[in-house]
Design an enzyme around this catalytic site. Structure first.
Site, PDB file in Angstrom:
ATOM      1  N   SER A 279       4.254   5.983   1.427  1.00 34.41           N
ATOM      2  CA  SER A 279       3.307   5.607   2.489  1.00 34.41           C
ATOM      3  C   SER A 279       3.521   4.222   3.131  1.00 34.41           C
ATOM      4  O   SER A 279       3.374   4.093   4.199  1.00 34.41           O
ATOM      5  CB  SER A 279       2.012   5.687   1.801  1.00 34.41           C
ATOM      6  OG  SER A 279       1.757   6.759   1.110  1.00 34.41           O
ATOM      7  N   HIS A 337      -0.014  -0.276   2.449  1.00 35.46           N
ATOM      8  CA  HIS A 337      -0.255   0.157   3.732  1.00 35.46           C
ATOM      9  C   HIS A 337      -0.315  -0.948   4.863  1.00 35.46           C
ATOM     10  O   HIS A 337       0.173  -0.801   5.899  1.00 35.46           O
ATOM     11  CB  HIS A 337      -1.445   1.117   3.681  1.00 35.46           C
ATOM     12  CG  HIS A 337      -1.528   2.525   3.132  1.00 35.46           C
ATOM     13  ND1 HIS A 337      -2.491   3.503   3.208  1.00 35.46           N
ATOM     14  CD2 HIS A 337      -0.460   2.882   2.233  1.00 35.46           C
ATOM     15  CE1 HIS A 337      -2.356   4.334   2.278  1.00 35.46           C
ATOM     16  NE2 HIS A 337      -0.995   4.021   1.809  1.00 35.46           N
TER      17      HIS A 337
END
Length: 387
Positions: A279, A337
């Site tokens: 991610s 993230h």
């Protein structure tokens, strides 16, 4: 790297990751067998005498019960453990873009040589075209039906591969690597190795290498499918903007940088759990595309009636991860993230000019190194120092 849900279900922590499988082995094999065997052999008098001779529970049991009900003590924070990951992040980023510059130079040089070779072969084919047609026709008639079907299948696969864009071909390679690592998670004998090298944690003894390998590691099939779908969606755009080599350098560097930001936040908060997933690297790619083309229209596959600009989508994702970081949501690694998104924005805004546009000295050095010493003979066909 950026998903910690399975860690919570499996109860994997920084200090008990090695006990995950030995505990289960003891539970299912040894204790049940030993307990049943001893109960069958003991006599009532022996059990009574053992109960009489057994000392009464002392204060240690009460203390252990008290400690069990008390809140857990957070592990000690050691900011000095971040020095090696910091050096590794800087060095790996520099090596990634340096290698990408050299690979781009070699790729351009190979394409030029291929064009000249194809033109030479095309001139030769004109003289023997009739002979080649008859030869291949006879060869095809000698094949069996199964061989013909296999050749047609391979030809269809080759046509499908040739119709794909360069970005999709690059994404297919990354998807294949992630699939292979996912299969390794399903092999019980490799669990210890996977926990050591394919999950990242600042409390682990091995902290640098997992910063790269965890970006290709997924424990859940749904997690991998979601990440790879986003990568597939944006691969053509980012490769057309940056090129295949620069895209790979950005992807790998974004994964390492996002893991380092996760290390920093975990050390600051004292939550030293393990993370894995692509991610962070995918957020770098997504942020790079949204920063380069903020007015591009995006949509959600399950809600086709909704559309929004890429710039607004990036702002919403950053806001969501910021809230999750401050509220300490534990399902996702929001720090990773945010690190990946900030790295992608920084690279498109400043990093491309600071790193990629100044690669000419390195490429020239590599060109001179390939050509040999100044007094030597130049390579046949010459060469171009431009990448």
């Amino acid at each position: 790297m950026a998903w910690r849900g399975f860690m919570k279900r499996a109860k994997i922590g920084p200090n008990n990751s090695s006990l995950l499988f030995t505990k289960n082995t003891r539970i299912f094999l040894h204790p049940q067998q030993r307990c049943g065997f001893r109960k069958a052999q003991k006599k009532p008098e022996t059990r009574k005498r053992a109960a009489e001779e057994k000392p009464a529970p002392d204060l240690s049991e009460a203390a252990s019960k008290q400690n069990a009900s008390a809140p857990p003590i957070p592990p000690p924070r050691k900011p000095g453990q971040l020095f090696r990951p910091l050096v590794f992040t800087v060095g790996f980023t520099g090596c990634s873009f340096g290698t990408a510059a050299i690979l781009q130079y070699e790729s351009v040089k190979s394409r030029v040589e291929t064009v000249f070779e194809e033109a030479r072969e095309e001139r030769l084919k004109k003289h023997v075209q009739s002979h080649d047609t008859a030869h291949w026709h006879n060869w095809w008639n000698q094949l069996s039906d199964f061989q013909k079907q296999m050749i047609l299948l391979l030809s269809a696969v080759d046509d499908w591969w040739s119709r794909m864009t360069e970005g999709q071909k690059t994404a297919m390679g990354i998807i294949a690597l992630n699939t292979a690592v996912l299969c390794c998670w399903r092999i019980p004998s490799m669990h210890r190795t996977m926990l050591k090298y394919f999950t990242s944690s600042p409390a682990s003894k091995t902290r640098c290498l997992p910063m790269v390998l965890s970006s290709f590691s997924h424990y859940s099939i749904l997690h991998m499918m979601a990440n790879m779908y986003v990568l597939w969606t944006f691969s053509s755009s980012v490769v057309s903007l940056l090129g295949r080599e620069q895209f790979l350098a950005l992807y790998l560097s974004g994964g390492v940088f996002s893991t380092f930001i996760s290390y920093v936040c975990k050390t600051a908060t004292g939550r030293l759990g393990s993370s894995l997933g692509a991610s962070g690297a995918i957020m770098t790619v997504l942020a790079a595309v949204c920063t380069k083309m903020p007015e591009a229209k995006l949509g959600i596959i399950l809600l086709p009636m909704l559309s929004f600009t890429a710039g607004n989508a990036l702002k919403a994702l950053i806001a969501f991860d910021t809230v999750g970081l401050f509220l300490r949501w534990r399902m996702l690694d929001h720090a990773a993230h945010l690190g990946g998104a900030l790295f992608g924005v920084w690279y498109i805004t400043y990093g491309h000019g600071l790193i990629w546009r100044r690669r000419e000295p390195l490429v020239k050095f590599w060109h001179d190194l390939r050509r040999g010493p100044p007094g030597g003979a130049p390579p046949r066909g010459g060469g171009d120092s431009r990448a």
